[in-house]
Design a protein around this motif. Structure first.
Motif, PDB file in Angstrom:
ATOM      1  N   LEU A 172       0.808  -1.221   0.000  1.00 15.30           N
ATOM      2  CA  LEU A 172       0.000   0.000   0.000  1.00 15.30           C
ATOM      3  C   LEU A 172       0.841   1.271   0.000  1.00 15.30           C
ATOM      4  N   ASP A 173       2.160   1.132   0.005  1.00 14.67           N
ATOM      5  CA  ASP A 173       3.078   2.272  -0.001  1.00 14.67           C
ATOM      6  C   ASP A 173       2.815   3.186   1.199  1.00 14.67           C
ATOM      7  N   LEU A 174       2.811   2.598   2.391  1.00 16.03           N
ATOM      8  CA  LEU A 174       2.495   3.342   3.612  1.00 16.03           C
ATOM      9  C   LEU A 174       3.727   4.030   4.191  1.00 16.03           C
ATOM     10  N   GLU A 175       3.514   5.188   4.761  1.00 14.79           N
ATOM     11  CA  GLU A 175       4.538   5.871   5.535  1.00 14.79           C
ATOM     12  C   GLU A 175       4.435   5.435   6.992  1.00 14.79           C
ATOM     13  N   ILE A 176       5.342   5.920   7.831  1.00 13.42           N
ATOM     14  CA  ILE A 176       5.453   5.423   9.208  1.00 13.42           C
ATOM     15  C   ILE A 176       4.165   5.557  10.020  1.00 13.42           C
ATOM     16  N   PRO A 177       3.429   6.672   9.996  1.00 12.88           N
ATOM     17  CA  PRO A 177       2.203   6.723  10.817  1.00 12.88           C
ATOM     18  C   PRO A 177       1.228   5.594  10.507  1.00 12.88           C
ATOM     19  N   ALA A 178       1.004   5.323   9.233  1.00 15.14           N
ATOM     20  CA  ALA A 178       0.069   4.248   8.864  1.00 15.14           C
ATOM     21  C   ALA A 178       0.671   2.884   9.145  1.00 15.14           C
ATOM     22  N   LEU A 179       1.963   2.719   8.885  1.00 17.55           N
ATOM     23  CA  LEU A 179       2.625   1.444   9.184  1.00 17.55           C
ATOM     24  C   LEU A 179       2.515   1.126  10.672  1.00 17.55           C
ATOM     25  N   THR A 180       2.741   2.145  11.505  1.00 16.60           N
ATOM     26  CA  THR A 180       2.647   1.959  12.957  1.00 16.60           C
ATOM     27  C   THR A 180       1.241   1.556  13.373  1.00 16.60           C
ATOM     28  N   SER A 181       0.237   2.183  12.771  1.00 19.66           N
ATOM     29  CA  SER A 181      -1.147   1.838  13.083  1.00 19.66           C
ATOM     30  C   SER A 181      -1.429   0.385  12.749  1.00 19.66           C
ATOM     31  N   VAL A 182      -0.960  -0.069  11.601  1.00 21.84           N
ATOM     32  CA  VAL A 182      -1.143  -1.472  11.204  1.00 21.84           C
ATOM     33  C   VAL A 182      -0.460  -2.395  12.203  1.00 21.84           C
ATOM     34  N   LEU A 183       0.770  -2.063  12.566  1.00 21.17           N
ATOM     35  CA  LEU A 183       1.539  -2.897  13.493  1.00 21.17           C
ATOM     36  C   LEU A 183       0.822  -3.042  14.832  1.00 21.17           C
ATOM     37  N   LEU A 184       0.320  -1.943  15.362  1.00 22.67           N
ATOM     38  CA  LEU A 184      -0.283  -1.965  16.692  1.00 22.67           C
ATOM     39  C   LEU A 184      -1.654  -2.625  16.712  1.00 22.67           C
ATOM     40  N   GLN A 185      -2.304  -2.723  15.550  1.00 19.96           N
ATOM     41  CA  GLN A 185      -3.644  -3.299  15.488  1.00 19.96           C
ATOM     42  C   GLN A 185      -3.661  -4.772  15.083  1.00 19.96           C
ATOM     43  N   THR A 186      -2.507  -5.352  14.827  1.00 25.04           N
ATOM     44  CA  THR A 186      -2.462  -6.733  14.361  1.00 25.04           C
ATOM     45  C   THR A 186      -2.704  -7.709  15.508  1.00 25.04           C
ATOM     46  N   ARG A 187      -3.740  -8.492  15.398  1.00 28.09           N
ATOM     47  CA  ARG A 187      -4.113  -9.399  16.482  1.00 28.09           C
ATOM     48  C   ARG A 187      -3.268 -10.667  16.474  1.00 28.09           C
ATOM     49  N   ASN A 188      -3.184 -11.276  17.626  1.00 34.17           N
ATOM     50  CA  ASN A 188      -2.505 -12.568  17.726  1.00 34.17           C
ATOM     51  C   ASN A 188      -3.289 -13.617  16.948  1.00 34.17           C
ATOM     52  N   ALA A 189      -2.557 -14.476  16.233  1.00 40.65           N
ATOM     53  CA  ALA A 189      -3.137 -15.572  15.439  1.00 40.65           C
ATOM     54  C   ALA A 189      -4.124 -15.055  14.393  1.00 40.65           C
ATOM     55  N   SER A 190      -3.855 -13.867  13.871  1.00 38.78           N
ATOM     56  CA  SER A 190      -4.701 -13.303  12.821  1.00 38.78           C
ATOM     57  C   SER A 190      -4.173 -13.668  11.441  1.00 38.78           C
ATOM     58  N   MET A 191      -5.069 -13.628  10.450  1.00 37.40           N
ATOM     59  CA  MET A 191      -4.716 -13.939   9.069  1.00 37.40           C
ATOM     60  C   MET A 191      -4.784 -12.681   8.213  1.00 37.40           C
ATOM     61  N   HIS A 192      -3.854 -12.595   7.272  1.00 37.22           N
ATOM     62  CA  HIS A 192      -3.765 -11.457   6.352  1.00 37.22           C
ATOM     63  C   HIS A 192      -3.449 -12.033   4.982  1.00 37.22           C
ATOM     64  N   SER A 193      -4.305 -11.781   4.014  1.00 33.26           N
ATOM     65  CA  SER A 193      -4.085 -12.415   2.722  1.00 33.26           C
ATOM     66  C   SER A 193      -3.832 -11.382   1.623  1.00 33.26           C
ATOM     67  N   PHE A 194      -3.012 -11.811   0.665  1.00 38.19           N
ATOM     68  CA  PHE A 194      -2.619 -10.991  -0.472  1.00 38.19           C
ATOM     69  C   PHE A 194      -2.785 -11.834  -1.730  1.00 38.19           C
ATOM     70  N   ARG A 195      -3.166 -11.181  -2.812  1.00 37.98           N
ATOM     71  CA  ARG A 195      -3.264 -11.864  -4.093  1.00 37.98           C
ATOM     72  C   ARG A 195      -2.455 -11.104  -5.126  1.00 37.98           C
ATOM     73  N   LYS A 196      -1.794 -11.867  -5.969  1.00 40.87           N
ATOM     74  CA  LYS A 196      -0.940 -11.269  -6.987  1.00 40.87           C
ATOM     75  C   LYS A 196      -1.684 -11.246  -8.317  1.00 40.87           C
ATOM     76  N   PHE A 197      -1.785 -10.055  -8.860  1.00 39.97           N
ATOM     77  CA  PHE A 197      -2.488  -9.863 -10.125  1.00 39.97           C
ATOM     78  C   PHE A 197      -1.641  -8.970 -11.015  1.00 39.97           C
ATOM     79  N   ARG A 198      -1.351  -9.470 -12.233  1.00 40.80           N
ATOM     80  CA  ARG A 198      -0.518  -8.746 -13.188  1.00 40.80           C
ATOM     81  C   ARG A 198       0.824  -8.330 -12.591  1.00 40.80           C
ATOM     82  N   GLY A 199       1.386  -9.254 -11.829  1.00 39.90           N
ATOM     83  CA  GLY A 199       2.718  -9.041 -11.283  1.00 39.90           C
ATOM     84  C   GLY A 199       2.785  -8.189 -10.039  1.00 39.90           C
ATOM     85  N   GLN A 200       1.641  -7.745  -9.503  1.00 42.77           N
ATOM     86  CA  GLN A 200       1.615  -6.888  -8.330  1.00 42.77           C
ATOM     87  C   GLN A 200       0.801  -7.533  -7.208  1.00 42.77           C
ATOM     88  N   TRP A 201       1.317  -7.415  -5.967  1.00 39.47           N
ATOM     89  CA  TRP A 201       0.573  -7.904  -4.814  1.00 39.47           C
ATOM     90  C   TRP A 201      -0.508  -6.896  -4.432  1.00 39.47           C
TER      91      TRP A 201
END
Length: 216
Positions: free
Chosen positions: A164-193
């Motif tokens: 998502l091309d995040l800067e530190i404020p958004a990256l930090t928010s993601v880091l602090l909100q990540t739950r234990n044993a949580s799942m995060h999925s990505f799909r690759k389309f036309r060479g991009q995640w």
């Protein structure tokens, strides 16, 4: 279409004062891992390739999930926050956090100082940490396969920031909100995640497991 599923480890020893003390699952962390694997089997969710980091909490989480054999790749190891907190105290006098609220306040300036190259004597540079994660993802993800990676919150935040091309404020928010044993999925389309799913915990979304919705 390629799919990557990142799983954060179950709750670790959150009262620890060192990396070594932290690096093991709590009893609840073992439960979270087992419930996640049980949900995956019930959903007929299978993987073409599986890999986990080299930390004990990664191995214990994957073992508890019981989803099959996996490779070990230390490039999926978490940043070592205790040495970073010590370096931050040397750098600007900011005391290491003592609880979850203090940790939430501590992370943003620490990430900024790390990115700016002001934390000396830490195991990873900013560029090295994010670079090794990107290299691991690129090495393990093959065309038209679903890949499982069991890792840590900082690694997941790094992948999301990359996509998502995040800067530190958004990256930090993601880091602090990540739950234990949580799942995060990505799909690759036309060479991009592309981010497809964030912080999913379907295995914990029942009233009797409300206590298991943890971040630390």
């Amino acid at each position: 279409m390629s799919e990557l599923v990142l799983v954060r480890h179950g709750q670790a020893n959150s009262g620890a004062k060192t990396e070594e003390e932290y690096d093991r699952l709590s009893p609840l962390g073992h439960d979270q891992s087992g419930w996640l694997g049980e949900w995956m089997r019930g959903a007929h969710m299978t993987f073409d390739h599986q890999v986990h980091g080299a930390l004990r909490r990664h191995r214990e989480t994957h073992a508890g999930m019981a989803t099959g054999s996996a490779e070990t790749d230390a490039r999926l190891n978490e940043m070592q926050y205790f040495p970073m907190a010590e370096a931050m105290e040397r750098h600007c006098g900011l005391a290491p956090p003592e609880d979850a609220d203090a940790f939430a306040d501590h992370v943003p300036p620490t990430m900024r100082a790390w990115q700016d190259g002001q934390l000396h004597g830490v195991p990873d540079t900013w560029e090295g940490f994010h670079g090794r994660i990107a290299a691991a993802v690129d090495a393990h993800c093959r065309t038209d396969q679903r890949v499982l990676m069991v890792t840590s919150g900082g690694v997941i935040a790094s992948m999301i920031a990359r996509v998502l091309d995040l800067e530190i404020p958004a990256l930090t928010s993601v880091l602090l909100q990540t739950r234990n044993a949580s799942m995060h999925s990505f799909r690759k389309f036309r060479g991009q995640w592309h981010l497809h799913q964030f912080n999913a915990v379907p295995h914990l979304e029942t009233p009797d497991r409300a206590h298991a919705l943890t971040f630390v």
